[in-house]
Structures are given as C-alpha cells and as structure tokens.
Design a protein around this motif. Sequence first.
Motif, PDB file in Angstrom:
ATOM      1  N   SER A  25     -12.969   3.082 -13.475  1.00  0.00           N
ATOM      2  CA  SER A  25     -12.601   3.943 -12.350  1.00  0.00           C
ATOM      3  C   SER A  25     -13.702   2.729 -11.535  1.00  0.00           C
ATOM      4  O   SER A  25     -14.132   2.041 -11.964  1.00  0.00           O
ATOM      5  CB  SER A  25     -13.081   5.045 -11.897  1.00  0.00           C
ATOM      6  N   SER A  81     -15.136   2.386  -7.036  1.00  0.00           N
ATOM      7  CA  SER A  81     -15.129   3.150  -6.129  1.00  0.00           C
ATOM      8  C   SER A  81     -15.642   2.079  -4.713  1.00  0.00           C
ATOM      9  O   SER A  81     -16.570   0.676  -4.588  1.00  0.00           O
ATOM     10  CB  SER A  81     -16.606   4.536  -5.870  1.00  0.00           C
ATOM     11  N   VAL A  99      -6.906   6.801  -2.392  1.00  0.00           N
ATOM     12  CA  VAL A  99      -7.166   6.632  -3.534  1.00  0.00           C
ATOM     13  C   VAL A  99      -5.785   5.350  -3.953  1.00  0.00           C
ATOM     14  O   VAL A  99      -4.626   5.222  -4.008  1.00  0.00           O
ATOM     15  CB  VAL A  99      -6.986   7.641  -4.344  1.00  0.00           C
ATOM     16  N   GLU A 158      -4.183   3.226  -6.725  1.00  0.00           N
ATOM     17  CA  GLU A 158      -3.973   2.701  -8.891  1.00  0.00           C
ATOM     18  C   GLU A 158      -3.492   1.782  -9.197  1.00  0.00           C
ATOM     19  O   GLU A 158      -2.824   1.142  -8.474  1.00  0.00           O
ATOM     20  CB  GLU A 158      -2.473   3.665  -8.555  1.00  0.00           C
ATOM     21  N   VAL A 175      -6.741   1.808 -13.619  1.00  0.00           N
ATOM     22  CA  VAL A 175      -7.745   2.027 -12.930  1.00  0.00           C
ATOM     23  C   VAL A 175      -7.440   2.878 -11.830  1.00  0.00           C
ATOM     24  O   VAL A 175      -6.677   1.886 -11.363  1.00  0.00           O
ATOM     25  CB  VAL A 175      -8.031   0.942 -13.029  1.00  0.00           C
ATOM     26  N   LEU A 176      -8.543   3.619 -11.685  1.00  0.00           N
ATOM     27  CA  LEU A 176      -7.937   4.067  -9.839  1.00  0.00           C
ATOM     28  C   LEU A 176      -9.264   3.874  -9.124  1.00  0.00           C
ATOM     29  O   LEU A 176     -10.456   4.377  -9.478  1.00  0.00           O
ATOM     30  CB  LEU A 176      -8.202   5.867 -10.296  1.00  0.00           C
ATOM     31  N   SER A 177      -9.343   3.661  -7.935  1.00  0.00           N
ATOM     32  CA  SER A 177     -10.468   3.142  -7.129  1.00  0.00           C
ATOM     33  C   SER A 177     -10.170   4.017  -5.927  1.00  0.00           C
ATOM     34  O   SER A 177      -8.974   3.977  -5.265  1.00  0.00           O
ATOM     35  CB  SER A 177     -10.036   2.301  -6.886  1.00  0.00           C
ATOM     36  N   THR A 178     -11.838   4.435  -5.935  1.00  0.00           N
ATOM     37  CA  THR A 178     -10.790   5.315  -4.346  1.00  0.00           C
ATOM     38  C   THR A 178     -11.787   4.722  -3.309  1.00  0.00           C
ATOM     39  O   THR A 178     -12.976   3.956  -3.679  1.00  0.00           O
ATOM     40  CB  THR A 178     -11.766   6.748  -4.255  1.00  0.00           C
ATOM     41  N   HIS A 188     -16.799   1.994 -12.726  1.00  0.00           N
ATOM     42  CA  HIS A 188     -17.070   1.840 -14.309  1.00  0.00           C
ATOM     43  C   HIS A 188     -16.353   1.669 -15.814  1.00  0.00           C
ATOM     44  O   HIS A 188     -15.423   2.151 -14.923  1.00  0.00           O
ATOM     45  CB  HIS A 188     -16.750   3.680 -13.611  1.00  0.00           C
TER      46      HIS A 188
END
Length: 372
Positions: free
Chosen positions: A148, A150, A231, A233, A238-241, A259
């Motif tokens: 993930s 941010s 968010v 995708e 991986v997910l990014s905010t 992370h």
Amino acid sequence: MGDPHRIGIVGLGVISRAYLRTLGDHPGMSIAAVADIDASRAVAVAAALPGAEASSVERLLDRPDVRTVLNLTTPAAHAEISLAAIGAGKNVYVEKPLAVTFPEGRVIVDRAAAAGVRLGCAPDTVLGTGTQTARAAIDGGLIGRPLSASAVMVTPGHERWHPQPDFYYTAGGGPLLDMGPYYISALVHLLGPVRAVTGAAARLRAERVIGSGPRIGQRIPVEVDSHVTGVLEHAGGVLSTITTSFDGVATTAAPIEVHGEEGTLAVPDPNQFEGESRLFALGDTGWRTLPTAAGYGGGGRGIGLIDLVTADARRPPRAGGELALHVLETMTALLRAAAEGRRIELTTVVERPAAVPITSVEEWKPSPASGR
C-alpha cells in the motif's frame, strides 16, 4: 554535440524562469524564439537570451528551425497550443496537466502519433534523485513486496504567493489537477500504472483573496473543488490513498509513503528533484536515510524535455505523452468518481517508465568545452 536542438517557448509566466535556468545555457539546446500573450514580456525574455527572437505564436510555429515547442501556457490553453504545434510538425513538451479534460488529452496524444512527432509532459521532477532513489529501493527489494501507499499534499492555497492565481481555481485547476501530476506520476514510477479509482471532494469556500503582487487583496471566485481525496488501485494490486488540498495550513505526513511486507519507505516531495528517501525496515530501531542511488543529479525543470529529445528506439521518453494521458485520466476519473459516488475503471494502459540510472549534472548538461 553537433548543432543544438532549437526550441520555441510559448508562455513566459512564473514557471518559465525555472525552465530557462535549465535550458538557457545547455550546450545541446538553443532557445530560438519566445512568445507570450504579453508581447513586452517576450521582448524582455528574448533580450536576455542570445539569438532568441521575441515572436508571435504564429511566427514561432512557422519557423522551420524550431524543432520542439515548449508549451508553458495556462492549463486552459494547453490543448490549443499543443495541437497547433503538432499541426506545424513540431515536437511538443507541455507543462502539466497535459490538458484540462481527458478527451482533449486523448486528441493531443493521437495527433502527435499520427504526425510522427514526439510528445512529452511535465512533471519531470520525478526523474530526479529523490523519487528515483526511492524507486531503486523498491526495485531492490528493501521493503519486500509493496502492499500500500499514501500520498499527501496540503497547502493553504497558491493565492498566498502567486500574483495571478485565478487559473488555480477555474477549470483545469484545483489541487488535484495542479499538484496531483507530481504525486500520481511518482506513484506510477514507484508502483506501476493505475487501473481504477474512487474518490470524494469538497469546495468549502466560494472565493479566495490574493495575498501578493499588484492585485493584493482582490477576491477571486472558486469554481473547482479545493480538497480532493481518493483511492488508486494499481495494476499490480497495491492500493494508494491520495489527498490533495488547498484547504489546510500544513501537514506532518510524508509526501509519499510506501508500505511493504518488510519495511516502509518515506519518499521525498515529488515536486522537487532531490530529497532524502528514508527506510524503516523490520528489525530496525528507527528510520535511516538511504544513499542517493538513481536519478538525474542537479536536475531542474526542463530535464524532461532533454530526456524527450534524446530518447531513442531502445528507451522511450520517461516523461512522455502516454504517461501524461494516463495521469490525466487518473485525475479526471477520480474527480468524476467523487461527483458520482462510484468506482471508475481507467481505459488507458501505460508501461512503467524506464528507471533513471544515477546521472550527474556533468553527464546530462556537459560543458561546451567537454566536446560532448
């Protein structure tokens, strides 16, 4: 180096100064002509550039010796100027964003491909040692498998320092379209392309007050959302905010954090070419700064244009039009997702740009005496 690559610049606002510092004395580049809506500004800039002509846009585009147009106009004019340059058979490098809308950006990319000219777009800050060292750390397995990320950008608004901030609050402006290209481009370099987005946005103030320059105290309307969060995708899972805001004073959050299974990486400001990448790995007792390992050293705005015109069949431009279109679709889809309250899948697919090996300023900007 042979004959220098001749450039015409359209738009001579605040950001042009940074480009001129990079390109003005580069031995492989020559600024042949400059144009601006304010003709007196073009005259003043040309006077400081040996061999440059203060020109109209039409005359600049008609010059057969101008090979690449550097489009530094305001976002609302990006598509018009870029398409005119492409129609004249010129390569184009444009300030971010590529265009105000995704359909306009699609037309620019398609027209450039059909004309056989090169297309590039800012930001090129992500080609500097800051973001590229972080990318090398991820690619080198220092955080294990990325899970993930941010990205956070918070400011009280550009009207506090910019003397003509109106365009930041009209179509094509706002914190996401203005600053998002830095963060989303960096995330694509670090983690690969985006496949879908969701989002939310707000506009809590109807006007802003100019804080500097001849118009200090003047109120300007806010026509776009000034706080956007979402968010992303990524294609790899991986997910990014992401949060971009003109509605906060400051933040303690790292510009970007990634992370992984074995560590967390703090990535420096993607709006800067340099900065420290810091790692906290499993088993560590604290953060440690990573040594510079990749990127254009001593980079400045314009390095993306240099990268564009020196690309070849083995290495496509790292700040190319396809990436810019993907970033533009990511941003406009996020804004649409926020307005419609739904998840939106992207239509563009882009390759992760080639990494930048460690490259000193002497290598990418050699002195004329070096003969390179």
